[in-house]
Design an enzyme around this catalytic site. Structure first.
Site, mmCIF file in Angstrom:
data_model
loop_
_atom_site.group_PDB
_atom_site.id
_atom_site.type_symbol
_atom_site.label_atom_id
_atom_site.label_comp_id
_atom_site.label_asym_id
_atom_site.label_seq_id
_atom_site.Cartn_x
_atom_site.Cartn_y
_atom_site.Cartn_z
ATOM 1 N N CYS A 70 0.793 -1.229 0.000
ATOM 2 C CA CYS A 70 0.000 0.000 0.000
ATOM 3 C C CYS A 70 0.835 1.294 0.000
ATOM 4 C CB CYS A 70 -0.986 -0.048 1.154
ATOM 5 S SG CYS A 70 -2.354 1.085 0.929
ATOM 6 N N ARG A 84 -13.145 6.477 -1.909
ATOM 7 C CA ARG A 84 -12.096 5.773 -1.202
ATOM 8 C C ARG A 84 -12.235 4.275 -1.498
ATOM 9 N NH1 ARG A 84 -8.455 7.339 2.379
ATOM 10 N NH2 ARG A 84 -7.514 5.607 3.503
ATOM 11 N N HIS A 126 -3.666 -5.485 2.271
ATOM 12 C CA HIS A 126 -3.300 -5.737 3.668
ATOM 13 C C HIS A 126 -4.031 -7.020 4.051
ATOM 14 C CE1 HIS A 126 -1.898 -1.568 4.329
ATOM 15 N NE2 HIS A 126 -2.940 -1.177 3.651
HETATM 16 N N1 GLN Z 1 -2.098 6.888 2.525
HETATM 17 C C1 GLN Z 1 -2.331 6.085 1.428
HETATM 18 C C2 GLN Z 1 -3.723 6.173 0.851
HETATM 19 O O1 GLN Z 1 -4.714 6.364 1.569
HETATM 20 C C3 GLN Z 1 -1.934 4.661 1.801
HETATM 21 C C4 GLN Z 1 -2.867 4.000 2.752
HETATM 22 C C5 GLN Z 1 -2.441 2.598 3.135
HETATM 23 O O2 GLN Z 1 -1.239 2.299 3.217
HETATM 24 N N2 GLN Z 1 -3.425 1.764 3.467
HETATM 25 O O3 GLN Z 1 -3.841 6.083 -0.340
#
Ligand code: GLN
Length: 243
Positions: A93, A129, A193
């Site tokens: 990520c 999101r 994740h």
């Molecule tokens: N900050 C990044 C985003 O929201 C990565 C988030 C994450 O590592 N889950 O895109």
């Protein structure tokens, strides 16, 4: 046999149990009598990346990415040396995003990535999101498999030359997108994740095989009993309606 893992920013980049990936790698190595040395390195600490067989970087929210990125950029030469020496990479990520050109956050603040790959990530679309369970199908190192994980990112990653997987359920690189992550012969970058490896032991073994390659060439790993791991993945695939 032995592998050496460099676990970068273990104290800052560790969302949704990303550290579990390290535990899985260690356990699967130990069960096979492969020694597994783990070195954690954080801000300002010295690391010669090319001395390691695997470079692991977990995910982080915008805040953590902002805290680490300058330190990471200073390591670019060492990371490129590692790549040239055959080190394998597993990037999750926020870590995956930082290997690209840049990350533009929701407030319009842009931080540079390492620029090792052409992709870039923009998080400007607040209404979209990418969050939830995700199922993908990947083909890697001659193996085709389904994998499951959990994603939560505002960033949408575009211009990905060779994605890690095809999205079966969830979003992946972009909102309701078709592809997930980035992969080549050495690097796996993914939004998954969960952590990624416990329910997807085939990816763990690909990563271990890649890490061993630098010193031992093509190694065939002894098979382990993955009944529980596979069952856990199948439950999730069924729940997501893709099995
Ligand atoms: N900050 C990044 C985003 O929201 C990565 C988030 C994450 O590592 N889950 O895109």
């Amino acid at each position: 046999m032995k592998i050496r893992i460099l676990w970068m920013y273990h104290d800052l980049m560790d969302l949704y149990g990303d550290k579990g990936n390290i535990q899985v790698l260690k356990t699967r190595c130990e069960k096979r009598g492969i020694e597994c040395e783990i070195k954690t390195v954080s801000l300002g600490e010295r690391a010669d990346c090319q001395e390691y067989d695997l470079f692991f970087l977990g995910g982080g929210a915008d805040l953590e990415q902002t805290i680490i990125y300058e330190d990471l950029l200073k390591r670019k030469d060492s990371i490129l040396e590692a790549k040239a020496s055959g080190t394998a990479f597993l990037l999750i990520c926020g870590g995956y995003q930082l290997f690209g050109q840049y990350y533009l956050d929701q407030d319009g603040k842009k931080i540079d990535g390492l620029g090792i790959y052409d992709y870039f990530t923009e998080s400007t679309d607040r209404d979209h999101r990418c969050i939830g369970n995700i199922a993908v199908e990947a083909e890697l190192d001659g193996r085709r498999f389904k994998a499951v994980g959990f994603e939560n990112h505002g960033g949408q990653t575009k211009n990905v030359g060779s994605p890690f997987a095809k999205v079966l359920k969830g979003h992946g690189n972009t909102y309701k997108g078709m592809y997930e992550g980035y992969a080549d012969a050495q690097v796996i970058g993914t939004y998954m994740h969960g952590p990624l490896l416990p329910k997807n032991p085939m990816i763990a073994d690909i990563v271990i095989t890649r890490a061993l390659k630098r010193h031992y060439g093509e190694v065939t790993l002894e098979a382990l009993d993955d009944t529980l791991e596979n069952r856990a993945r199948e439950v999730m695939l069924k729940r997501l309606g893709v099995q």
